[in-house]
Write an enzyme that holds these catalytic residues in place. Sequence first.
Site, PDB file in Angstrom:
ATOM      1  N   CYS A   1      14.333 -25.391  -5.004  1.00 52.81           N
ATOM      2  CA  CYS A   1      15.782 -25.328  -5.213  1.00 52.81           C
ATOM      3  C   CYS A   1      16.416 -24.254  -4.350  1.00 52.81           C
ATOM      4  CB  CYS A   1      16.088 -24.960  -6.664  1.00 52.81           C
ATOM      5  SG  CYS A   1      15.928 -26.321  -7.768  1.00 52.81           S
TER       6      CYS A   1
ATOM      7  N   CYS B   1      27.757 -20.246  -2.099  1.00 52.80           N
ATOM      8  CA  CYS B   1      26.994 -19.414  -3.044  1.00 52.80           C
ATOM      9  C   CYS B   1      26.041 -18.543  -2.221  1.00 52.80           C
ATOM     10  CB  CYS B   1      26.213 -20.275  -4.026  1.00 52.80           C
ATOM     11  SG  CYS B   1      27.259 -21.451  -4.892  1.00 52.80           S
TER      12      CYS B   1
ATOM     13  N   CYS C   1      27.010 -27.205   2.935  1.00 51.75           N
ATOM     14  CA  CYS C   1      27.828 -27.095   1.720  1.00 51.75           C
ATOM     15  C   CYS C   1      28.905 -26.045   1.964  1.00 51.75           C
ATOM     16  CB  CYS C   1      26.960 -26.679   0.531  1.00 51.75           C
ATOM     17  SG  CYS C   1      27.892 -26.583  -1.023  1.00 51.75           S
TER      18      CYS C   1
ATOM     19  N   CYS D   1      14.761 -35.473  -5.122  1.00 52.67           N
ATOM     20  CA  CYS D   1      15.895 -34.550  -5.083  1.00 52.67           C
ATOM     21  C   CYS D   1      16.663 -34.861  -3.799  1.00 52.67           C
ATOM     22  CB  CYS D   1      15.305 -33.135  -5.082  1.00 52.67           C
ATOM     23  SG  CYS D   1      16.523 -31.845  -4.914  1.00 52.67           S
TER      24      CYS D   1
ATOM     25  N   GLU E   1      18.094 -32.841   4.204  1.00 52.64           N
ATOM     26  CA  GLU E   1      16.727 -32.866   3.707  1.00 52.64           C
ATOM     27  C   GLU E   1      16.650 -33.578   2.350  1.00 52.64           C
ATOM     28  OE1 GLU E   1      14.886 -28.968   5.916  1.00 52.64           O
ATOM     29  OE2 GLU E   1      15.766 -28.620   3.960  1.00 52.64           O
TER      30      GLU E   1
ATOM     31  N   CYS F   1      22.043 -19.145  -1.825  1.00 52.39           N
ATOM     32  CA  CYS F   1      21.552 -20.496  -1.518  1.00 52.39           C
ATOM     33  C   CYS F   1      21.506 -20.723  -0.007  1.00 52.39           C
ATOM     34  CB  CYS F   1      22.486 -21.509  -2.191  1.00 52.39           C
ATOM     35  SG  CYS F   1      22.257 -23.205  -1.634  1.00 52.39           S
TER      36      CYS F   1
HETATM   37  N1  SAH Z   1      25.599 -27.963  -5.268  1.00 46.76           N
HETATM   38  C1  SAH Z   1      24.969 -28.372  -6.458  1.00 46.76           C
HETATM   39  C2  SAH Z   1      23.652 -29.094  -6.254  1.00 46.76           C
HETATM   40  C3  SAH Z   1      22.757 -28.583  -5.155  1.00 46.76           C
HETATM   41  S1  SAH Z   1      22.059 -26.990  -5.418  1.00 46.76           S
HETATM   42  C4  SAH Z   1      24.781 -27.185  -7.385  1.00 46.76           C
HETATM   43  O1  SAH Z   1      24.965 -26.061  -6.948  1.00 46.76           O
HETATM   44  O2  SAH Z   1      24.503 -27.419  -8.550  1.00 46.76           O
HETATM   45  C5  SAH Z   1      20.731 -27.366  -6.550  1.00 46.76           C
HETATM   46  C6  SAH Z   1      20.333 -26.221  -7.461  1.00 46.76           C
HETATM   47  O3  SAH Z   1      19.651 -25.178  -6.754  1.00 46.76           O
HETATM   48  C7  SAH Z   1      21.511 -25.528  -8.131  1.00 46.76           C
HETATM   49  O4  SAH Z   1      21.248 -25.356  -9.509  1.00 46.76           O
HETATM   50  C8  SAH Z   1      21.562 -24.212  -7.421  1.00 46.76           C
HETATM   51  O5  SAH Z   1      22.205 -23.229  -8.146  1.00 46.76           O
HETATM   52  C9  SAH Z   1      20.113 -23.938  -7.219  1.00 46.76           C
HETATM   53  N2  SAH Z   1      19.822 -22.907  -6.241  1.00 46.76           N
HETATM   54  C10 SAH Z   1      20.506 -22.622  -5.115  1.00 46.76           C
HETATM   55  N3  SAH Z   1      19.915 -21.613  -4.448  1.00 46.76           N
HETATM   56  C11 SAH Z   1      18.824 -21.259  -5.165  1.00 46.76           C
HETATM   57  C12 SAH Z   1      17.783 -20.305  -4.969  1.00 46.76           C
HETATM   58  N4  SAH Z   1      17.758 -19.530  -3.897  1.00 46.76           N
HETATM   59  N5  SAH Z   1      16.836 -20.204  -5.923  1.00 46.76           N
HETATM   60  C13 SAH Z   1      16.838 -21.017  -7.012  1.00 46.76           C
HETATM   61  N6  SAH Z   1      17.775 -21.960  -7.234  1.00 46.76           N
HETATM   62  C14 SAH Z   1      18.772 -22.075  -6.325  1.00 46.76           C
HETATM   63 FE1  SF4 Z   2      26.428 -25.487  -2.429  1.00 41.58          FE
HETATM   64 FE2  SF4 Z   2      24.144 -24.177  -2.672  1.00 41.58          FE
HETATM   65 FE3  SF4 Z   2      26.254 -23.426  -4.101  1.00 41.58          FE
HETATM   66 FE4  SF4 Z   2      25.003 -25.760  -4.674  1.00 41.58          FE
HETATM   67  S1  SF4 Z   2      24.148 -23.679  -4.852  1.00 41.58           S
HETATM   68  S2  SF4 Z   2      27.221 -25.392  -4.491  1.00 41.58           S
HETATM   69  S3  SF4 Z   2      24.396 -26.383  -2.588  1.00 41.58           S
HETATM   70  S4  SF4 Z   2      26.096 -23.349  -1.871  1.00 41.58           S
END
Ligand code: SAH
Ligand code: SF4
Length: 355
Positions: A327, A111, A107, A100, A87, A114
């Site tokens: 995000c 995390c 991934c 973005c 996306e 996410c």
């Molecule tokens: N993998 C990279 C970039 C993609 S994620 C990273 O983690 O930085 C982009 C951003 O979205 C990151 O700052 C991540 O921590 C944030 N993010 C992920 N899940 C989220 C959520 N449920 N609510 C708000 N931000 C979130």
């Molecule tokens: Fe991967 Fe989501 Fe963690 Fe970014 S926040 S590293 S996209 S699992």
Amino acid sequence: MPGAFDVSREQLAGLLAGEPRFRTEQVWRGIWERGDLPQDMTDLPRSLRERLRALLVPALEEVSRWTSSDHRTTKWLWRLADGARVETVLMLYPDRATVCISSQAGCAMGCSFCATGQAGFARHLSAGEIVEQVAVARREALPRRLGNVVFMGMGEPLANYDRTWAAVERIHANLGISARHITVSTVGVVPGIRRLAQEALPVNLAVSLHAARDELRNRIVPLNRRYPLSVLMGACAEYLAAKNRRLSFEWALIAGVNDTERDAAELAELALPLRAHVNLIPLNPTPGYAGRGTAATGAASFRDELARRGVNATVRANRGTDIDAACGQLAAGQPPAAAGSLRPPAAAGALRVAH
Ligand code: SAH
Ligand code: SF4
């Protein structure tokens, strides 16, 4: 078959063997200066356009596109040549736009909060697949200028280092968006940050911190067990010393988990010596995580607590939550829960789903 944005100038010259030499330059500029695909290159003879159309296929096939109810955020779901899905999100502001982009399908970093992490890893994107997202967004944003590119879509860019960097170089050199307007966001892949510090182009670095003590960060960001905070902060300091670009820390505020005064104090200790700017984003809801985002008043007091300790922090507005484009909400699977209630954008026609 390489996607149009994966072809080198030499490969293009090979594809155009037998045509007058100037055609290579013409097509190259069509792709890179205008972001055109062959079918849009009306300055080419039709027969050549048709030939090229079969040779230079777009890497991204639009499966769906959603536009938020305020018309300011668009999310695309793309199908790649092998069926993988990613996306891209375009955010419009009055006089400019930000895209973005995704660097991986899925991934592997896991995390918990996410949506992309919950879906797991499918594959790395090629440089061309990354660049094409920017080219498409640049056209869509017109007449606004696409001013900023952020690697905050699906995937961990520094776990796909070579292709991510090749994409950065092309976006900088060929799409007219300088490295200073490109932000690479990482969950803390330390070897990647160190490599980034060695590169000639100075991109902005965003580190997704979310917790400023190891015991908590180990739980919400599994990679922290491999690269604990002391090591991560060391790499950030190296980046800062080498590049002198603004460093930012991303912090998804999770109610009762990382939004207390203690968290603010710990975060300030890490941010101050690095003069890092903190972006606070109340956690966006995702299907696989029970935590909730901190309410607006709590987010404001967390920011004030940081400010009191001398740290610059901004509470970021959520964009596109109604189309799951905010995000951490990109999952490239289901249509957004609220999609049915969206109105079509005035100009671009309809809310297009699964054609
Ligand atoms: N993998 C990279 C970039 C993609 S994620 C990273 O983690 O930085 C982009 C951003 O979205 C990151 O700052 C991540 O921590 C944030 N993010 C992920 N899940 C989220 C959520 N449920 N609510 C708000 N931000 C979130
Ligand atoms: Fe991967 Fe989501 Fe963690 Fe970014 S926040 S590293 S996209 S699992």
